[in-house]
Design a protein around this motif. Structure first.
Motif, PDB file in Angstrom:
ATOM      1  N   ILE A   1      -4.810   1.500  -1.379  1.00  0.00           N
ATOM      2  CA  ILE A   1      -5.261   0.557  -2.240  1.00  0.00           C
ATOM      3  C   ILE A   1      -4.247  -0.390  -2.837  1.00  0.00           C
ATOM      4  CG2 ILE A   1      -5.822   0.613  -4.814  1.00  0.00           C
ATOM      5  CD1 ILE A   1      -8.035   1.976  -3.167  1.00  0.00           C
ATOM      6  N   VAL A   2      -3.025  -0.064  -2.789  1.00  0.00           N
ATOM      7  CA  VAL A   2      -1.874  -1.100  -3.261  1.00  0.00           C
ATOM      8  C   VAL A   2      -1.959  -2.191  -2.532  1.00  0.00           C
ATOM      9  CG1 VAL A   2       0.568  -1.209  -3.153  1.00  0.00           C
ATOM     10  CG2 VAL A   2      -0.677   0.646  -4.303  1.00  0.00           C
ATOM     11  N   THR A   3      -1.969  -1.678  -0.844  1.00  0.00           N
ATOM     12  CA  THR A   3      -1.811  -2.912   0.012  1.00  0.00           C
ATOM     13  C   THR A   3      -3.294  -3.674   0.253  1.00  0.00           C
ATOM     14  OG1 THR A   3      -2.292  -1.291   1.615  1.00  0.00           O
ATOM     15  CG2 THR A   3       0.037  -1.779   1.231  1.00  0.00           C
ATOM     16  N   LYS A   4      -4.460  -2.873   0.569  1.00  0.00           N
ATOM     17  CA  LYS A   4      -5.716  -3.733   0.772  1.00  0.00           C
ATOM     18  C   LYS A   4      -6.137  -4.498  -0.501  1.00  0.00           C
ATOM     19  CE  LYS A   4      -9.524  -3.926   3.214  1.00  0.00           C
ATOM     20  NZ  LYS A   4      -9.538  -4.540   4.470  1.00  0.00           N
ATOM     21  N   PHE A   5      -5.981  -4.049  -1.626  1.00  0.00           N
ATOM     22  CA  PHE A   5      -6.436  -4.815  -2.729  1.00  0.00           C
ATOM     23  C   PHE A   5      -5.424  -5.132  -3.682  1.00  0.00           C
ATOM     24  CE2 PHE A   5      -9.427  -1.269  -1.532  1.00  0.00           C
ATOM     25  CZ  PHE A   5     -10.450  -1.914  -1.494  1.00  0.00           C
ATOM     26  N   ASN A   6      -4.040  -5.228  -3.149  1.00  0.00           N
ATOM     27  CA  ASN A   6      -3.044  -5.878  -3.815  1.00  0.00           C
ATOM     28  C   ASN A   6      -3.028  -5.729  -5.416  1.00  0.00           C
ATOM     29  OD1 ASN A   6      -0.961  -7.808  -3.921  1.00  0.00           O
ATOM     30  ND2 ASN A   6      -2.160  -9.416  -4.561  1.00  0.00           N
ATOM     31  N   VAL A   7      -2.971  -4.296  -5.636  1.00  0.00           N
ATOM     32  CA  VAL A   7      -3.129  -3.743  -6.863  1.00  0.00           C
ATOM     33  C   VAL A   7      -1.753  -3.456  -7.224  1.00  0.00           C
ATOM     34  CG1 VAL A   7      -3.841  -2.193  -8.755  1.00  0.00           C
ATOM     35  CG2 VAL A   7      -5.667  -3.213  -6.901  1.00  0.00           C
ATOM     36  N   GLN A   8      -1.156  -3.356  -8.392  1.00  0.00           N
ATOM     37  CA  GLN A   8       0.242  -3.068  -8.624  1.00  0.00           C
ATOM     38  C   GLN A   8       0.199  -1.580  -8.589  1.00  0.00           C
ATOM     39  OE1 GLN A   8       2.912  -4.723  -9.661  1.00  0.00           O
ATOM     40  NE2 GLN A   8       2.121  -6.659  -9.253  1.00  0.00           N
TER      41      GLN A   8
ATOM     42  N   ILE B   1      -0.046   1.011 -11.369  1.00  0.00           N
ATOM     43  CA  ILE B   1      -1.406   1.235 -12.066  1.00  0.00           C
ATOM     44  C   ILE B   1      -2.166   2.093 -11.115  1.00  0.00           C
ATOM     45  CG2 ILE B   1      -3.894   0.186 -12.608  1.00  0.00           C
ATOM     46  CD1 ILE B   1      -2.191  -2.386 -13.229  1.00  0.00           C
ATOM     47  N   VAL B   2      -1.923   1.737  -9.961  1.00  0.00           N
ATOM     48  CA  VAL B   2      -2.780   2.592  -8.901  1.00  0.00           C
ATOM     49  C   VAL B   2      -2.189   4.369  -9.004  1.00  0.00           C
ATOM     50  CG1 VAL B   2      -3.169   3.429  -6.339  1.00  0.00           C
ATOM     51  CG2 VAL B   2      -3.165   0.789  -7.276  1.00  0.00           C
ATOM     52  N   THR B   3      -0.898   4.396  -8.904  1.00  0.00           N
ATOM     53  CA  THR B   3      -0.447   5.812  -9.000  1.00  0.00           C
ATOM     54  C   THR B   3      -0.381   6.582 -10.140  1.00  0.00           C
ATOM     55  OG1 THR B   3       1.897   4.938  -9.212  1.00  0.00           O
ATOM     56  CG2 THR B   3       1.108   5.149  -7.069  1.00  0.00           C
ATOM     57  N   PHE B   4      -0.665   5.541 -11.293  1.00  0.00           N
ATOM     58  CA  PHE B   4      -0.572   6.145 -12.602  1.00  0.00           C
ATOM     59  C   PHE B   4      -1.989   6.646 -12.803  1.00  0.00           C
ATOM     60  CE2 PHE B   4      -1.689   5.767 -17.227  1.00  0.00           C
ATOM     61  CZ  PHE B   4      -0.412   6.633 -17.971  1.00  0.00           C
ATOM     62  N   THR B   5      -3.001   5.810 -12.337  1.00  0.00           N
ATOM     63  CA  THR B   5      -4.284   6.426 -12.346  1.00  0.00           C
ATOM     64  C   THR B   5      -4.683   7.692 -11.812  1.00  0.00           C
ATOM     65  OG1 THR B   5      -5.077   4.176 -12.801  1.00  0.00           O
ATOM     66  CG2 THR B   5      -6.699   5.673 -12.284  1.00  0.00           C
ATOM     67  N   VAL B   6      -4.182   7.482 -10.327  1.00  0.00           N
ATOM     68  CA  VAL B   6      -4.280   8.651  -9.362  1.00  0.00           C
ATOM     69  C   VAL B   6      -3.850  10.077  -9.781  1.00  0.00           C
ATOM     70  CG1 VAL B   6      -3.580   9.452  -7.117  1.00  0.00           C
ATOM     71  CG2 VAL B   6      -4.663   7.135  -7.259  1.00  0.00           C
ATOM     72  N   ASN B   7      -2.502   9.954 -10.471  1.00  0.00           N
ATOM     73  CA  ASN B   7      -1.868  11.155 -11.057  1.00  0.00           C
ATOM     74  C   ASN B   7      -2.891  11.787 -12.170  1.00  0.00           C
ATOM     75  OD1 ASN B   7       0.744  12.570 -11.729  1.00  0.00           O
ATOM     76  ND2 ASN B   7       0.344  11.967 -13.627  1.00  0.00           N
ATOM     77  N   TYR B   8      -3.534  10.945 -13.091  1.00  0.00           N
ATOM     78  CA  TYR B   8      -4.499  11.733 -13.743  1.00  0.00           C
ATOM     79  C   TYR B   8      -5.489  12.346 -13.131  1.00  0.00           C
ATOM     80  CZ  TYR B   8      -2.672  10.470 -18.527  1.00  0.00           C
ATOM     81  OH  TYR B   8      -1.911  10.132 -19.531  1.00  0.00           O
ATOM     82  N   ILE B   9      -6.053  11.576 -12.164  1.00  0.00           N
ATOM     83  CA  ILE B   9      -7.285  12.268 -11.302  1.00  0.00           C
ATOM     84  C   ILE B   9      -6.577  13.729 -10.664  1.00  0.00           C
ATOM     85  CG2 ILE B   9      -8.707  12.118  -9.370  1.00  0.00           C
ATOM     86  CD1 ILE B   9      -8.546   9.063  -9.815  1.00  0.00           C
TER      87      ILE B   9
END
Length: 304
Positions: free
Chosen positions: A101-108, A111-119
């Motif tokens: 997600i970080v590399t393909k969609f250039n997302v910080q 944000i990505v890992t914080f959201t995944v952690n909640y999941i």
């Protein structure tokens, strides 16, 4: 890392003065066993920081693996081995997803890992809704084994140091440092930046899975919140050990030193009668102070 070694030396002297009985091989083994969960997760965190990223999902991975191991680990030797491999694959997959997600969609990555952690925390609650369960007895017995005063945890820590001594000379680790220093220049020099970043996130997830397994053996039970409080310490340990949050500077030697620094500080505060929540407050203050100092040094070095 030089500063980290000085801090560790000062803390050891302080420990020897106020708690002389704590300076022993058996106590060193106990400290290592107690801190190995955080250290294992910090190894992956260090790699991610080296490429200029951050992984806030390590706590969630630990929660899922700890919960799974407490309720689903088989009793047979082969079954335990296959289960542990499966847990490692889960961790690698979660980390790989973060990296994708970080590399393909250039997302910080924050944000990505914080959201995944909640999941992940939600999934761990589905697996185990309250503290309980128990891993296979043979699994706990093997990982908590000791050889005289030397625990298996100490041996694993020494293997980590030896492995880094070898790995830091490999092309992959050289690429990690290069990408963290200057990703654009690395790409122009033929380094596959996307691949390097994706692999570091995957390895971070794998390290967190190993941390979850170790925590399961250490506690002898499961908890859907086992890793909740471990994400910040992984950052603190890495940064204390000299790894820059801007990427390109640091390594595992410093991370190992940082793990012992954090544990000794906690033990000293406990000995002095400080309430437990002050340990968490101090960790946060120490992290901020270390980041400020290291960032200033990093900017100075990069401007040369």
């Amino acid at each position: 890392m030089f500063i980290s070694l000085i801090i560790l030396a000062v803390l050891l002297v302080a420990t020897g003065v106020v708690m002389p009985s704590m300076i022993s091989v058996s106590r060193f083994s106990s400290i290592t066993n107690g801190q190995l969960t955080t250290l294992l997760a910090s190894l992956g965190q260090t790699l991610v920081l080296l490429v200029g990223g951050i992984d806030l999902s390590v706590g969630g991975v630990i929660c899922i693996i700890n919960s799974l191991a407490a309720v689903a680990m088989p009793e047979s030797g082969v079954g335990i081995l296959l289960f542990c491999i499966g847990c490692l694959v889960i961790g690698l997959a979660i980390g790989g997803f973060n990296g994708f997600i970080v590399t393909k969609f250039n997302v910080q990555p924050f944000i990505v890992t914080f959201t995944v952690n909640y999941i992940l925390l939600g999934i761990s609650q589905l697996i185990l809704d309250r503290d309980g369960g128990a891993p296979a007895k043979a699994f706990t017995k093997v990982l908590m084994a000791s050889f005289g005063p030397v625990s298996l945890g100490v041996i694993l820590m020494l293997l980590i140091v030896a492995a880094w001594t070898f790995l830091r000379r490999t092309k992959f680790i050289r690429d990690v440092f290069a990408v963290g220093t200057n990703a654009k220049a690395s790409a122009m020099n033929g380094i596959n930046v996307v691949r390097v970043k994706l692999l570091t996130f995957a390895i971070s997830g794998g390290c967190a899975a190993l941390a979850g397994l170790w925590r399961t053996a250490q506690l002898g039970s499961g908890s859907p919140t086992a890793g909740n409080a471990l994400t910040t310490p992984t950052l603190t340990i890495s940064v204390i050990g000299g790894t820059s949050m801007m990427g390109g500077i640091g390594g595992m030697y410093g991370t190992v030193v940082g793990a012992y620094i954090l544990r000794i500080i906690s033990d000293l505060l406990t000995f002095l009668g400080t309430k437990s929540f002050w340990s968490t407050v101090f960790q946060g203050i120490f992290l901020v102070a270390t980041v400020v100092v290291c960032s200033a040094i990093d900017r100075k070095n990069r401007s040369k």
